[in-house]
Motif scaffolding. Structure first.
Motif, mmCIF file in Angstrom:
data_model
loop_
_atom_site.group_PDB
_atom_site.id
_atom_site.type_symbol
_atom_site.label_atom_id
_atom_site.label_comp_id
_atom_site.label_asym_id
_atom_site.label_seq_id
_atom_site.Cartn_x
_atom_site.Cartn_y
_atom_site.Cartn_z
ATOM 1 N N GLY A 1 29.610 38.122 17.158
ATOM 2 C CA GLY A 1 28.492 37.020 17.482
ATOM 3 C C GLY A 1 29.408 35.740 17.307
ATOM 4 N N GLY A 2 28.962 35.011 18.517
ATOM 5 C CA GLY A 2 29.699 33.625 18.715
ATOM 6 C C GLY A 2 28.706 32.484 18.414
ATOM 7 N N GLY A 3 27.441 32.698 17.743
ATOM 8 C CA GLY A 3 26.469 31.669 17.941
ATOM 9 C C GLY A 3 26.684 31.050 16.620
ATOM 10 N N ILE A 4 25.758 30.161 16.275
ATOM 11 C CA ILE A 4 25.997 29.076 15.428
ATOM 12 C C ILE A 4 26.299 29.714 13.832
ATOM 13 C CG2 ILE A 4 23.520 29.245 14.224
ATOM 14 C CD1 ILE A 4 23.982 25.875 14.302
ATOM 15 N N VAL A 5 25.834 31.125 13.237
ATOM 16 C CA VAL A 5 26.364 31.768 12.343
ATOM 17 C C VAL A 5 27.819 32.217 12.433
ATOM 18 C CG1 VAL A 5 26.192 33.642 10.985
ATOM 19 C CG2 VAL A 5 24.196 32.567 11.448
ATOM 20 N N GLY A 6 28.120 32.765 13.558
ATOM 21 C CA GLY A 6 29.598 33.148 13.911
ATOM 22 C C GLY A 6 30.441 32.304 13.939
ATOM 23 N N SER A 7 30.336 31.091 14.746
ATOM 24 C CA SER A 7 31.369 30.224 14.912
ATOM 25 C C SER A 7 31.543 29.158 13.757
ATOM 26 C CB SER A 7 30.695 29.098 16.005
ATOM 27 O OG SER A 7 29.671 28.389 15.745
ATOM 28 N N THR A 8 30.338 29.095 12.785
ATOM 29 C CA THR A 8 30.603 28.311 11.435
ATOM 30 C C THR A 8 31.451 29.234 10.438
ATOM 31 O OG1 THR A 8 28.330 27.171 11.902
ATOM 32 C CG2 THR A 8 29.420 26.961 9.695
ATOM 33 N N ALA A 9 30.888 30.286 10.412
ATOM 34 C CA ALA A 9 31.878 31.234 9.805
ATOM 35 C C ALA A 9 33.371 31.394 9.964
ATOM 36 C CB ALA A 9 31.294 32.746 9.895
ATOM 37 N N ALA A 10 33.773 31.621 11.298
ATOM 38 C CA ALA A 10 35.134 31.137 11.768
ATOM 39 C C ALA A 10 35.594 29.736 11.397
ATOM 40 C CB ALA A 10 35.234 31.330 13.318
ATOM 41 N N TYR A 11 34.718 28.983 11.347
ATOM 42 C CA TYR A 11 35.272 27.554 10.941
ATOM 43 C C TYR A 11 35.851 27.707 9.503
ATOM 44 C CZ TYR A 11 35.203 22.772 9.256
ATOM 45 O OH TYR A 11 35.587 21.630 8.674
ATOM 46 N N TYR A 12 34.847 28.154 8.732
ATOM 47 C CA TYR A 12 35.115 28.008 7.391
ATOM 48 C C TYR A 12 36.333 29.135 6.844
ATOM 49 C CZ TYR A 12 31.441 24.958 5.866
ATOM 50 O OH TYR A 12 30.814 23.735 5.386
ATOM 51 N N LEU A 13 36.552 30.037 7.759
ATOM 52 C CA LEU A 13 37.395 31.156 7.475
ATOM 53 C C LEU A 13 38.979 30.798 8.015
ATOM 54 C CD1 LEU A 13 35.675 34.415 8.336
ATOM 55 C CD2 LEU A 13 36.512 33.801 6.009
ATOM 56 N N SER A 14 38.736 29.452 8.799
ATOM 57 C CA SER A 14 39.976 28.905 9.264
ATOM 58 C C SER A 14 40.642 27.725 8.135
ATOM 59 C CB SER A 14 39.983 28.146 10.482
ATOM 60 O OG SER A 14 39.052 26.920 10.316
ATOM 61 N N GLN A 15 39.961 27.794 6.849
ATOM 62 C CA GLN A 15 40.231 26.551 6.165
ATOM 63 C C GLN A 15 41.754 27.148 5.422
ATOM 64 O OE1 GLN A 15 38.353 23.590 6.050
ATOM 65 N NE2 GLN A 15 37.923 24.674 8.003
ATOM 66 N N ASP A 16 42.662 26.086 4.718
ATOM 67 C CA ASP A 16 43.607 26.475 4.121
ATOM 68 C C ASP A 16 43.680 27.467 3.213
ATOM 69 O OD1 ASP A 16 44.827 24.321 5.787
ATOM 70 O OD2 ASP A 16 44.840 22.934 4.045
ATOM 71 N N GLU A 17 42.541 27.821 2.507
ATOM 72 C CA GLU A 17 42.382 28.578 1.335
ATOM 73 C C GLU A 17 42.170 30.043 1.706
ATOM 74 O OE1 GLU A 17 38.398 28.959 -0.867
ATOM 75 O OE2 GLU A 17 37.863 27.199 0.442
ATOM 76 N N TYR A 18 42.091 30.065 3.253
ATOM 77 C CA TYR A 18 42.124 31.492 3.706
ATOM 78 C C TYR A 18 43.178 31.699 4.709
ATOM 79 C CZ TYR A 18 37.171 31.109 2.298
ATOM 80 O OH TYR A 18 36.305 30.777 1.440
ATOM 81 N N ALA A 19 44.322 31.078 4.434
ATOM 82 C CA ALA A 19 45.522 31.182 5.347
ATOM 83 C C ALA A 19 45.875 32.698 5.402
ATOM 84 C CB ALA A 19 46.655 30.441 4.715
ATOM 85 N N ASN A 20 45.633 33.439 4.488
ATOM 86 C CA ASN A 20 46.150 34.914 4.586
ATOM 87 C C ASN A 20 45.045 35.873 5.475
ATOM 88 O OD1 ASN A 20 44.106 34.726 2.488
ATOM 89 N ND2 ASN A 20 45.002 36.662 1.560
ATOM 90 N N PHE A 21 44.095 35.223 6.187
ATOM 91 C CA PHE A 21 43.095 35.890 6.778
ATOM 92 C C PHE A 21 43.340 35.865 8.077
ATOM 93 C CE2 PHE A 21 38.937 36.025 4.073
ATOM 94 C CZ PHE A 21 39.719 36.326 3.063
ATOM 95 N N GLU A 22 43.253 37.033 8.979
ATOM 96 C CA GLU A 22 43.370 37.313 10.300
ATOM 97 C C GLU A 22 41.951 37.273 10.743
ATOM 98 O OE1 GLU A 22 45.947 40.178 11.686
ATOM 99 O OE2 GLU A 22 47.818 38.989 10.930
ATOM 100 N N VAL A 23 41.334 36.556 11.731
ATOM 101 C CA VAL A 23 39.971 36.401 12.017
ATOM 102 C C VAL A 23 39.741 36.903 13.606
ATOM 103 C CG1 VAL A 23 37.786 35.161 12.053
ATOM 104 C CG2 VAL A 23 39.418 34.766 10.249
ATOM 105 N N SER A 24 39.108 37.873 13.768
ATOM 106 C CA SER A 24 38.672 38.241 15.133
ATOM 107 C C SER A 24 37.232 37.981 15.545
ATOM 108 C CB SER A 24 39.183 39.734 15.357
ATOM 109 O OG SER A 24 40.596 39.788 15.303
#
Length: 369
Positions: free
Chosen positions: A9-32
């Motif tokens: 899901g790419g709505g407001i919940v999905g897009s905001t989650a993607a944004y937070y998972l892209s922060q430096d503290e999640y550098a070892n995460f691959e997000v799809s």
């Protein structure tokens, strides 16, 4: 060690989650992200962030919404979001009689103490409303001005955050998926495996969880809004939005564009058909405030589906008995306000941060069986 995270899901919940998972503290995460994009409430949403004078008695919802409003403002500032996506121009709320307005003002004075973002709420006369929103010719009632109120375009907000995340660790896949189990997704005939899966599927959450025999207390609600092109030389920048009593929301965007809506229809399920009769009702609201608006002034009509629970409360968290599955849904018409904080809390849970969800919601088992 790389952690693979899926967001459906790419709505407001999905897009905001993607944004937070892209922060430096999640550098070892691959997000799809997997997004079909059909009927999504956020893409059809442009609305008002101003929850502080709500008369809803649900204190947990109010805490979620007020913290959400603060978070949206923070995200807009830290990501340099432009005024088309988010603008803090204030909100005007009108009432037909002075007694109702005075009651609302008392609520404002009490809530200002713990919600500084709302600003100092002031009475505003009909003439003052016309000065702040010059395109209005027929403001029938006095109101209150809430300086902290904002307008938001859901589609532009999401795309802005996704653009940031895609530069870091996000890949986006378009199309429908099937949830195979707690860790696997079927997409275009192939099975993908993940460490964690975030379900940001709104009203479609029941459908995607059906394969796992998980049932949700959730129902769809149809919403429709219109964008009008108003040829008026009195459009100015930074006009407040207005929530007129007994009318649909009135959202001047600038550059001669005005948004009216959205509607709330509980009886049409997932029907996304555009209805001309709804357009006519929305145009009527515009005509009650400004002159000579016609149906042919409509430049765009949007339809989306919101998700509601029986008690009108959002819920989020790990699905009981499924430690790899996380969900945030049931946002209803407050999705543009509550969606971002729901996302942040989910991401915090994935990272095993200690958070107190009891301040925001009933136990998640209330909505899942």
């Amino acid at each position: 060690m790389v952690q693979k995270i899926a967001i459906i899901g790419g709505g407001i919940v999905g897009s905001t989650a993607a944004y937070y998972l892209s922060q430096d503290e999640y550098a070892n995460f691959e997000v799809s992200m997997f997004d079909e994009g059909i009927g999504q409430a956020t893409k059809a949403a442009a609305g008002i962030i101003s929850p502080w004078l709500s008369k809803r008695r649900n204190k947990k919802w109010f805490r979620l919404a007020s913290d959400g409003a603060e978070l949206v403002a923070k995200i807009a500032q830290e990501t340099k979001m432009n005024d088309d996506a988010y603008a803090n121009n204030g909100t005007i709320i009108t009432r037909k009689n002075k007694e109702s307005l005075d009651e609302l003002y008392k609520i404002a004075l009490e809530r200002e103490k713990s919600n500084p973002q709302m600003g100092s709420v002031q009475y505003i006369s009909k003439d003052e409303i016309k000065n702040l929103i010059p395109i209005i010719k027929n403001s029938p009632y006095d109101g209150l001005f809430v300086p902290g109120g904002s307008r938001i375009d859901g589609n532009l907000y999401c795309q802005h955050l996704l653009n940031i995340a895609m530069k870091r660790n996000l890949s986006i896949y378009k199309g429908k998926v099937k949830l195979i189990n707690d860790n696997q997704i079927l997409y275009k005939g192939k099975i993908f495996t993940f460490d964690k899966i975030i379900l940001a599927t709104g009203a479609w959450s029941k459908e995607i969880l059906a394969n796992l025999k998980i049932n949700l207390n959730l129902r769809p609600q149809k919403g429709q809004l219109i964008e009008l092109r108003i040829a008026n030389n009195e459009f100015i920048n930074k006009m407040p939005v207005m929530m007129p009593e007994s009318e649909y929301d009135f959202i001047p965007v600038g550059r001669e564009k005005l948004i009216i809506g959205a509607t709330h229809d509980n009886d049409q399920g997932f029907d996304l058909k555009h209805e001309k009769s709804v357009d006519i009702a929305l145009v009527k609201t515009a005509n009650n405030l400004i002159n000579n608006v016609k149906a042919n002034d409509i430049i765009l009509s949007k339809v989306g589906t919101r998700a509601y629970t029986d008690d009108f409360s959002p819920f989020l968290g790990m699905i009981p008995g499924h430690p790899s599955l996380f969900i945030g849904t049931g946002l209803g018409s407050s999705g543009l306000t509550t969606g971002p904080i729901v996302s942040k809390l989910i991401v915090d849970l994935i990272k095993n941060k200690k958070i107190d969800l009891n301040q925001y919601q009933k136990p998640i088992s209330t909505y899942i069986n």
